[in-house]
Design a protein around this motif. Structure first.
Motif, short mmCIF file in Angstrom:
data_model
loop_
_atom_site.label_atom_id
_atom_site.label_comp_id
_atom_site.label_asym_id
_atom_site.label_seq_id
_atom_site.Cartn_x
_atom_site.Cartn_y
_atom_site.Cartn_z
N ALA A 125 2.40 3.34 15.74
CA ALA A 125 3.43 2.24 15.94
C ALA A 125 4.34 2.51 14.82
CB ALA A 125 2.86 0.74 15.59
N GLY A 126 3.92 2.85 13.84
CA GLY A 126 4.97 3.21 12.87
C GLY A 126 4.93 2.52 11.43
N LYS A 127 3.43 2.16 11.24
CA LYS A 127 3.01 1.57 9.97
C LYS A 127 3.37 2.15 8.66
CE LYS A 127 -1.13 1.30 10.91
NZ LYS A 127 -1.03 1.95 12.13
N THR A 128 2.99 3.42 8.65
CA THR A 128 3.03 4.20 7.43
C THR A 128 4.36 4.41 6.99
OG1 THR A 128 0.89 5.24 7.73
CG2 THR A 128 2.28 6.39 6.24
N THR A 129 5.33 4.97 7.93
CA THR A 129 6.84 5.02 7.66
C THR A 129 7.47 3.71 7.42
OG1 THR A 129 6.62 6.66 9.24
CG2 THR A 129 8.88 5.90 8.96
N THR A 130 6.96 2.57 7.88
CA THR A 130 7.55 1.37 7.37
C THR A 130 7.11 0.73 6.03
OG1 THR A 130 7.56 0.60 9.84
CG2 THR A 130 7.38 -1.05 8.11
N ILE A 131 5.94 1.17 5.73
CA ILE A 131 5.46 0.74 4.21
C ILE A 131 6.40 1.67 3.46
CG2 ILE A 131 3.95 1.08 2.48
CD1 ILE A 131 1.99 -0.03 4.79
N GLY A 132 6.80 2.82 3.55
CA GLY A 132 7.52 3.76 2.88
C GLY A 132 9.02 3.42 2.69
N LYS A 133 9.46 2.92 3.76
CA LYS A 133 10.67 2.44 3.69
C LYS A 133 10.89 1.52 2.93
CE LYS A 133 12.24 4.27 7.97
NZ LYS A 133 12.78 4.00 9.45
N LEU A 134 9.87 0.43 3.15
CA LEU A 134 9.86 -1.20 2.60
C LEU A 134 9.71 -0.84 1.10
CD1 LEU A 134 9.83 -4.00 2.56
CD2 LEU A 134 7.53 -4.42 3.34
N ALA A 135 8.72 -0.04 0.58
CA ALA A 135 8.56 0.53 -0.88
C ALA A 135 9.99 0.57 -1.44
CB ALA A 135 7.37 1.41 -0.99
N HIS A 136 10.73 1.52 -0.74
CA HIS A 136 11.88 2.10 -1.39
C HIS A 136 13.00 0.92 -1.25
CE1 HIS A 136 15.57 4.55 -1.61
NE2 HIS A 136 16.01 3.93 -0.67
N ARG A 137 12.89 0.11 -0.54
CA ARG A 137 13.81 -1.18 -0.54
C ARG A 137 13.44 -2.06 -1.52
NH1 ARG A 137 17.22 -3.45 3.31
NH2 ARG A 137 17.74 -5.40 3.13
N LEU A 138 12.26 -2.36 -1.62
CA LEU A 138 12.02 -3.38 -2.99
C LEU A 138 12.27 -2.53 -4.27
CD1 LEU A 138 8.33 -4.45 -1.43
CD2 LEU A 138 10.31 -5.63 -2.08
N ARG A 139 11.99 -1.18 -4.22
CA ARG A 139 12.52 -0.57 -5.27
C ARG A 139 13.79 -0.94 -5.69
NH1 ARG A 139 10.34 2.40 -9.70
NH2 ARG A 139 11.32 4.19 -8.96
N THR A 140 14.64 -0.51 -4.79
CA THR A 140 16.10 -0.65 -4.95
C THR A 140 16.48 -2.31 -5.29
OG1 THR A 140 16.76 -1.24 -2.47
CG2 THR A 140 16.64 0.91 -3.30
N ALA A 196 4.81 7.23 -0.53
CA ALA A 196 4.99 6.06 -1.68
C ALA A 196 5.83 7.10 -2.74
CB ALA A 196 3.65 5.83 -2.40
N GLU A 197 5.37 8.21 -2.84
CA GLU A 197 5.84 9.20 -3.85
C GLU A 197 7.46 9.43 -3.59
OE1 GLU A 197 5.50 13.85 -5.77
OE2 GLU A 197 4.22 13.16 -4.11
N ARG A 198 7.75 9.67 -2.05
CA ARG A 198 8.98 9.65 -1.70
C ARG A 198 9.93 8.59 -2.03
NH1 ARG A 198 11.06 10.57 4.47
NH2 ARG A 198 13.24 10.59 4.13
N ALA A 199 9.17 7.21 -2.10
CA ALA A 199 9.81 5.99 -2.29
C ALA A 199 9.78 5.76 -3.85
CB ALA A 199 9.24 4.95 -1.71
N GLY A 200 9.36 6.76 -4.74
CA GLY A 200 9.24 6.42 -6.03
C GLY A 200 8.31 5.26 -6.62
#
Length: 293
Positions: free
Chosen positions: A102-117, A142-146
């Motif tokens: 469905a896209g869970k893992t990708t969504t979490i990576g993007k959301l982690a990045h968004r929260l970091r910003t 997670a690493e990609r999102a920092g």
């Protein structure tokens, strides 16, 4: 072009072109044609009939008036619950789940990045303990999102991993926990019961505090996602929906029917493949974009 105009492009091709091809609103058969068009945008027969009836009540005389009436009726049918993520608590917790792919893992990576910003300090918890590759994929995002990460061992109890992850976040000063769970079908009763256990344990780890419970849906599947959502909602109350791959779907109309039945709002939408391509869902802009040139 707005992000919503770009994302709704395929749905807009169905609706905008279809609306232009309809008979004038005052012509006989207009509302039957409109209803058929809405079904083709994956709103489902019941919602299509409801929206066509709402437009008829407004008695539009022009196509522009009909589009305006349709937009208002669609928005009125959607959930009125808050669309902002609940980031209260120390730490806040967001649990994401859905079927495989469905896209869970990708969504979490993007959301982690968004929260970091946004100045947040998220912890990604990889609780898909059934697949070593799933854990590795989540840690890579997670690493990609920092973002910091916490992983369970392959074969470990997912609920225990989440419990330990929340405690770990509290001790390390992470203010948001993002939990990646194993993909599961809505027909897998044992896995749905396990998900419910994860929810209970999350509440316990947060000393009774509430958490966000987000079902990730593949927008390309359209209305067929509704059966998934019903089953997941019974196992664990859904606080919000995430529409992944919305930019690749011609079935955006399904959002109306799904929100209406469950009274659960779409909170986030995947609008592309990049790490920045996750947006808070804006229903007014999304519906309005259906008819923009």
């Amino acid at each position: 072009m707005s992000v919503w105009s770009r994302v709704s492009g395929r749905t807009r091709k169905v609706l905008a072109a279809g609306m232009r091809a309809l008979s004038p609103p005052l012509a006989g058969g207009y509302y039957e044609e409109l209803e058929d068009l809405l079904v083709s945008a994956d709103m489902g027969p019941a919602m299509a009939a409801r929206l066509a009836a709402a437009v008829r009540v407004r008695a539009p005389r022009t196509s522009e008036e009909a589009e305006s009436a349709l937009s208002e009726a669609a928005l009125a049918a959607m959930s009125k619950r808050p669309r902002e993520l609940d980031l209260s608590g120390s730490p806040a917790c967001i649990l994401l789940y859905g079927i495989n792919g469905a896209g869970k893992t990708t969504t979490i990576g993007k959301l982690a990045h968004r929260l970091r910003t946004q100045g947040r300090n998220p912890l990604v918890v990889a609780a898909d303990t059934y697949r070593a590759a799933g854990i590795e994929q989540m840690l890579a995002w997670a690493e990609r999102a920092g973002a910091a990460s916490f992983a369970g061992k392959p074969g470990a109890d997912p609920a225990a991993v989440v419990f330990d992850g929340v405690r770990h976040a509290r001790s390390r000063g992470n203010d948001v926990v993002l939990v990646d769970t194993a993909g599961r079908l809505q027909t897998q009763r044992n896995l749905l019961e396990e998900l419910a256990k994860v929810g209970r344990v999350t509440t316990k780890a947060r000393d009774g505090g509430a958490y966000e419970s987000l079902l990730v849906l593949d927008a390309v599947l359209g209305l067929s996602s509704l059966a998934q959502a019903r089953a997941f909602h019974k196992a664990i109350p859904i606080t919000g929906l995430v529409l992944a791959k919305l930019d690749g779907s011609a079935k955006g109309g399904a959002v109306i029917a799904i929100e209406n039945e469950l009274d659960v709002p779409v909170k986030l939408a995947g609008v592309g493949e990049g790490i920045d391509d996750l947006e808070p869902f804006d229903p007014e802009a999304f519906v309005r974009s259906w008819f923009e040139d």
